[in-house]
Design an enzyme around this catalytic site. Structure first.
Site, PDB file in Angstrom:
ATOM      1  N   HIS A 175       1.126  -0.906   0.063  1.00  0.00           N
ATOM      2  CA  HIS A 175       0.063  -0.238  -0.101  1.00  0.00           C
ATOM      3  C   HIS A 175       0.838   1.576  -0.092  1.00  0.00           C
ATOM      4  O   HIS A 175       1.508   1.086   0.201  1.00  0.00           O
ATOM      5  CB  HIS A 175      -0.779  -0.137   1.604  1.00  0.00           C
ATOM      6  CG  HIS A 175      -0.093   0.229   2.431  1.00  0.00           C
ATOM      7  ND1 HIS A 175       0.672  -0.708   2.856  1.00  0.00           N
ATOM      8  CD2 HIS A 175       0.435   0.962   3.028  1.00  0.00           C
ATOM      9  CE1 HIS A 175       0.667  -0.804   4.400  1.00  0.00           C
ATOM     10  NE2 HIS A 175       1.063   0.703   3.873  1.00  0.00           N
ATOM     11  N   HIS A 201       4.554   0.198   0.510  1.00  0.00           N
ATOM     12  CA  HIS A 201       5.355  -0.625   1.353  1.00  0.00           C
ATOM     13  C   HIS A 201       4.529  -1.584   1.771  1.00  0.00           C
ATOM     14  O   HIS A 201       3.631  -1.478   1.580  1.00  0.00           O
ATOM     15  CB  HIS A 201       5.699   0.417   1.948  1.00  0.00           C
ATOM     16  CG  HIS A 201       4.520   1.282   2.779  1.00  0.00           C
ATOM     17  ND1 HIS A 201       3.959   2.236   2.660  1.00  0.00           N
ATOM     18  CD2 HIS A 201       4.387   1.163   3.948  1.00  0.00           C
ATOM     19  CE1 HIS A 201       3.967   2.645   3.151  1.00  0.00           C
ATOM     20  NE2 HIS A 201       3.419   2.127   4.190  1.00  0.00           N
ATOM     21  N   ARG A 206       5.472   6.487  13.035  1.00  0.00           N
ATOM     22  CA  ARG A 206       5.127   7.088  11.743  1.00  0.00           C
ATOM     23  C   ARG A 206       4.978   8.579  12.391  1.00  0.00           C
ATOM     24  O   ARG A 206       3.971   8.956  12.792  1.00  0.00           O
ATOM     25  CB  ARG A 206       4.401   6.221  10.861  1.00  0.00           C
ATOM     26  CG  ARG A 206       4.321   6.832   9.803  1.00  0.00           C
ATOM     27  CD  ARG A 206       3.356   6.141   9.200  1.00  0.00           C
ATOM     28  NE  ARG A 206       1.796   6.677   9.330  1.00  0.00           N
ATOM     29  CZ  ARG A 206       0.605   6.130   8.427  1.00  0.00           C
ATOM     30  NH1 ARG A 206       1.274   4.838   8.385  1.00  0.00           N
ATOM     31  NH2 ARG A 206      -0.389   5.595   9.099  1.00  0.00           N
ATOM     32  N   ASP A 239       0.428   5.292   2.343  1.00  0.00           N
ATOM     33  CA  ASP A 239      -0.060   5.258   3.159  1.00  0.00           C
ATOM     34  C   ASP A 239      -1.143   6.183   2.959  1.00  0.00           C
ATOM     35  O   ASP A 239      -1.267   7.239   1.997  1.00  0.00           O
ATOM     36  CB  ASP A 239       0.586   6.298   3.986  1.00  0.00           C
ATOM     37  CG  ASP A 239       1.835   5.441   5.063  1.00  0.00           C
ATOM     38  OD1 ASP A 239       1.332   4.127   5.093  1.00  0.00           O
ATOM     39  OD2 ASP A 239       2.555   5.758   5.324  1.00  0.00           O
TER      40      ASP A 239
HETATM   41  O1  AKG Z   1       4.902  -2.646   9.822  1.00  0.00           O
HETATM   42  C1  AKG Z   1       5.985  -1.621   8.766  1.00  0.00           C
HETATM   43  O2  AKG Z   1       7.181  -2.160   8.278  1.00  0.00           O
HETATM   44  C2  AKG Z   1       5.002  -0.960   8.121  1.00  0.00           C
HETATM   45  C3  AKG Z   1       4.185  -0.562   8.163  1.00  0.00           C
HETATM   46  C4  AKG Z   1       3.346   0.912   7.269  1.00  0.00           C
HETATM   47  O3  AKG Z   1       3.042   0.239   6.478  1.00  0.00           O
HETATM   48  C5  AKG Z   1       3.472   1.995   7.951  1.00  0.00           C
HETATM   49  O4  AKG Z   1       4.486   2.460   8.853  1.00  0.00           O
HETATM   50  O5  AKG Z   1       3.153   3.131   6.898  1.00  0.00           O
HETATM   51 FE   FE2 Z   2       2.127   2.316   6.010  1.00  0.00          FE
END
Ligand code: AKG
Ligand code: FE2
Length: 317
Positions: free
Chosen positions: A100, A256, A271, A102
């Site tokens: 995806h 990602h 994040r 974000d």
């Molecule tokens: O858990 C992860 O490695 C990615 C998490 C994720 O999709 C994000 O931080 O937007």
């Molecule tokens: Fe993400």
């Protein structure tokens, strides 16, 4: 520390995307030249990695984020502590093992995400990124022409249970009550013209429900076709986290995937997302919000209204 004696270096770690930046201590006090170097590397390499940023806390993480733009809250998942920093927590269903970009279920979804590793499991839990600009560029010409004319509907109201057959009942409840508390539907062009680099990128990922104007079967076939080009291993880079690492990605030019393979070990990241603008397709048409009709907050290019609810943890991102 970024000083005359420790020059900033940028080293590629993948052929299509990814670079490690060294010689920088991230924070809100970086000189403008260093911020410009980071931004240039980020636009060129799509995802950049920094080791040894253990000094960062929520506040410094956010302060650094402000040097790249305006931090934005998640449109539906509230922050427990009033901060923009968003928890990715294995204990609370924070497992993002789907490709995806974000928050693409709103029109002006984030331009950048800045992810900081706080607790990392003894094995597994890597994150993969894919370059959606090279995925487009390397398509055969007839497929590029086809993609150029398509639009797709993205939503946060996807079938969480179908995607996570092992989900606990409380995780399903959390998904419905928190992550999908306000159901967003946004129609984006399938090919977005990047507002800073001018590159064409494929705008798809797990929030896509269907391609506008097609039957379910045709839509699924085309989504699988284009998404398959994004996910090809040679179009990706994989990062093995250490505590104190920071990854920043251009959310307009990447997808990602957080690999959920560390069993029950704890994994915690934070994040911060930085606001983006409303995508524009190759025909000059912008993305449009289809639902809800009215929301209270101007963030994410949503006209009005808000869905930031009460404290809880995310079920998906
Ligand atoms: O858990 C992860 O490695 C990615 C998490 C994720 O999709 C994000 O931080 O937007
Ligand atoms: Fe993400």
């Amino acid at each position: 520390m970024s000083t005359a004696t420790t020059p900033v270096t940028v080293q590629k770690v993948g052929g299509r995307l990814g670079a490690v930046i060294s010689g920088v201590r991230l924070g809100g006090d970086l000189p403008a030249e260093t911020v410009a170097e980071i931004r240039a590397a980020l636009l060129a390499h799509k995802v950049v990695f920094f080791r040894g940023q253990d000094h960062l806390d929520e506040e410094a993480h956010e302060a650094f984020g402000r040097l790249l733009g305006t931090p934005v809250a998640h449109p539906t998942v509230p922050s427990a502590d009033g901060r923009y920093s968003f928890p990715i927590d294995s204990d609370y269903g924070g497992r993002a093992n789907q490709w995806h970009s974000d928050v693409t279920f709103v029109p002006a979804y984030p331009a950048f995400s800045i992810l900081r590793a706080v607790v990392i499991p003894p094995y597994g839990g890597n994150t993969l990124w894919a370059n959606t600009a090279t995925a487009y560029e390397k398509l055969p010409e007839p497929l590029r022409a086809l993609a150029d004319g398509l639009r797709a509907v993205h939503s946060n109201d996807y079938d969480y249970a179908a995607l996570r057959p092992g989900a606990l009942p409380e995780q399903l409840v959390r998904f419905r009550e928190v992550f999908a508390s306000t159901k967003f539907l946004t129609e984006h062009p399938v090919v977005r013209v990047h507002p800073e680099t001018g590159e064409r990128t494929l705008l798809l990922g797990n929030f896509v429900q269907r391609i506008s104007g097609l039957t379910g079967t045709d839509s699924r076939a085309l989504l699988d076709l284009f998404q398959g080009h994004i996910e090809r291993p040679e179009n990706t880079v994989r990062w093995q986290w250490q505590v104190g690492d920071v990854a920043i990605w251009d959310n307009r030019a990447t997808q990602h995937y957080g690999v959920d393979d560390s069993d029950d070990h704890e994994r915690k990241l934070r994040r911060v997302t930085i606001d983006g603008d409303v995508p524009i397709g190759v025909d000059g048409r912008s993305s449009v919000l289809l639902a809800p009709e009215s929301v209270p907050d101007p963030a994410f290019g949503i006209a009005s209204g808000d869905s930031k609810a009460s404290p809880s943890e995310p079920a998906a991102v």
